[in-house]
Design an enzyme around this catalytic site. Sequence first.
Site, PDB file in Angstrom:
ATOM      1  N   HIS A   1       0.799  -1.110  -0.139  1.00 14.28           N
ATOM      2  CA  HIS A   1       0.144   0.154   0.104  1.00 14.28           C
ATOM      3  C   HIS A   1       0.878   1.287  -0.023  1.00 14.28           C
ATOM      4  O   HIS A   1       1.832   1.300   0.692  1.00 14.28           O
ATOM      5  CB  HIS A   1      -0.820   0.050   1.206  1.00 14.28           C
TER       6      HIS A   1
ATOM      7  N   GLY B   1       4.969  22.077  10.192  1.00 15.10           N
ATOM      8  CA  GLY B   1       6.217  21.526  10.349  1.00 15.10           C
ATOM      9  C   GLY B   1       7.250  22.108   9.351  1.00 15.10           C
ATOM     10  O   GLY B   1       6.966  22.839   8.382  1.00 15.10           O
TER      11      GLY B   1
ATOM     12  N   HIS C   1      10.316  13.442   9.178  1.00 13.87           N
ATOM     13  CA  HIS C   1      10.787  13.006  10.206  1.00 13.87           C
ATOM     14  C   HIS C   1      11.676  11.777   9.860  1.00 13.87           C
ATOM     15  O   HIS C   1      11.219  10.879   8.778  1.00 13.87           O
ATOM     16  CB  HIS C   1       9.772  12.284  10.938  1.00 13.87           C
ATOM     17  N   PRO C   2      13.217  11.472  10.154  1.00 10.79           N
ATOM     18  CA  PRO C   2      13.892  10.707   9.596  1.00 10.79           C
ATOM     19  C   PRO C   2      13.138   9.450   9.597  1.00 10.79           C
ATOM     20  O   PRO C   2      13.315   8.704   8.604  1.00 10.79           O
ATOM     21  CB  PRO C   2      14.995  10.784  10.573  1.00 10.79           C
TER      22      PRO C   2
ATOM     23  N   ALA D   1       9.633   8.400  10.584  1.00 10.81           N
ATOM     24  CA  ALA D   1       8.394   8.400  10.919  1.00 10.81           C
ATOM     25  C   ALA D   1       7.741   9.122   9.615  1.00 10.81           C
ATOM     26  O   ALA D   1       6.363   9.205   9.372  1.00 10.81           O
ATOM     27  CB  ALA D   1       7.805   8.772  11.905  1.00 10.81           C
ATOM     28  N   GLY D   2       8.554   9.714   8.798  1.00 11.70           N
ATOM     29  CA  GLY D   2       8.107  10.384   7.716  1.00 11.70           C
ATOM     30  C   GLY D   2       7.426  11.544   7.745  1.00 11.70           C
ATOM     31  O   GLY D   2       7.671  12.476   8.629  1.00 11.70           O
TER      32      GLY D   2
END
Lengths: 302, 302
Positions: free
Chosen positions: B83, B164, B169-170, B172-173
């Site tokens: 997905h 943001g 986020h490295p 968690a994207g």
Amino acid sequence: MPTRLVECVPNFSEGRRGGVIEQIVAPLRGKAGVRLLDHRADPDHNRLVVSLVGDPEPIAAALLESCRAAVASIDLRTHRGAHPRIGAVDVVPFVPLRGISMEECVEIAREFGRRFNRETGVPVYFYEEAATRPDRRNLEDVRRGQFEGLCREIGAPDRAPDVGGSAVHPSAGATAVGARRFLVAFNVNLASRDLSVAKAIAKAVRASGGGLPHVKAVGVDLADRGMVQVSMNLTDHRRSPVHLVLERVRAEARSRGVEVAETELYGMVPAEAMLDAAAYYLQAAAFEHSQVIELRLLDGDP
Amino acid sequence: MPTRLVECVPNFSEGRRGGVIEQIVAPLRGKAGVRLLDHRADPDHNRLVVSLVGDPEPIAAALLESCRAAVASIDLRTHRGAHPRIGAVDVVPFVPLRGISMEECVEIAREFGRRFNRETGVPVYFYEEAATRPDRRNLEDVRRGQFEGLCREIGAPDRAPDVGGSAVHPSAGATAVGARRFLVAFNVNLASRDLSVAKAIAKAVRASGGGLPHVKAVGVDLADRGMVQVSMNLTDHRRSPVHLVLERVRAEARSRGVEVAETELYGMVPAEAMLDAAAYYLQAAAFEHSQVIELRLLDGDP
């Protein structure tokens, strides 16, 4: 576990004195597990009809408070009103809604009747599904002669109460406590001014004429609106669902060259009746009530 | 006052590790005002889809706990699944159900996005009704290139997050937070083996082909069952109600000499959609949702 839900529609013989009505209704407000859906006082009938929904135990507890207030404040010896009645607390029907069988509802009604008699001394007759004898299924038979007639006849063997001795309560009379299915009031308005058509269709569809089971129907003239109506009570919408009743009326009307103009669902309706109608017309054979978000919210956590 | 109800269907990028799934789901259980209706982990998609219903505030609070667990435990750099996804917490759509307008739902989504970013540092994109720019209404556009593509492109002006800084986020994207209507999955099975008929009807009824607004439709072969299917998503069942969509499909099918065999409502459905269908077919024009006992029970005391 699904929530256990009953409806209870007690009728009290007071439709005029606001103070007494408030004393009867007050105990039904703000109680955990009890929802007061509606209460309507009719001065002509001199009668108060209350609709409660909730868990059987807290409903019974709250209702006993109301009943004590009614028994203390209503005197049948001076009560006059257009509606037939035998007691201050006239009828108390319990209706299974959700997570409760009719057999359980009968037990709830009988237990309520015993507690009510113990606390008030008012004799109790069980009717409809809670009846202990066939001649008491029909509420009209239980209420025959009303309070005045019952005062004279209560000593006769066929009128002995199911709970309590062979005398009515001097001021509060007697009470009929029962269990029954939810009653759906469903009217079909026909694009016709011919009352004989509505009467013929009513006769064809009602149970007493050999039509659909659990359907009561009469033909009514809606002269103001230029229509006639087949006015129905569906006393068991599971066995004679709203949509099948409508289809039968439609077929009977068409065979007389008349079309259905519109229908009216009067008062409260259980979700089940509407969901079954929707699934029928949508041809959604595998549809389950548990697919409806709002119904899932009524159940306990899975 | 009616209860304020939203549905929230957060999707997390974890469908395989039972321990992580449990850490995400646990904060959603047993919280007052939050009902966990369903959660399904798909190992092929490597994705967890949760369905929550309840009061917006407690849902947001409980969901933030879940999101912190997901951000702590899911690393998109090593995540693989069928997905498309951009983040550990991939999408968080809020759906107005009861007593809440879409405008309020947009505010709920945006406030949630800001809190989520503040607590986790994960950048947020608002989509569908909560989108701040037209090119972000469509979730597929927001998710273009997935996590890997977004890592490269997030510095570009048209991909700057709504909340943001200009870096994912490295581990968690990023996360898409939106507001949308309830999606009704509705399939109509045709008494035909001719896939071209299902495809032609799908093309005629879907919004993109000039058919009904808010309807997505494709033709599908149900070879095992000897039928073909018009498989639909109704993305706004108020504007294109289930019953009118069915009537349109019926008419299109008949014009091709084909009958509807049956229909399928897949997954959860709002009561409203079924009640509106029932009232339509029963010709009960004056019917109101508040006549349904179970819906009255969901509301606060009158």
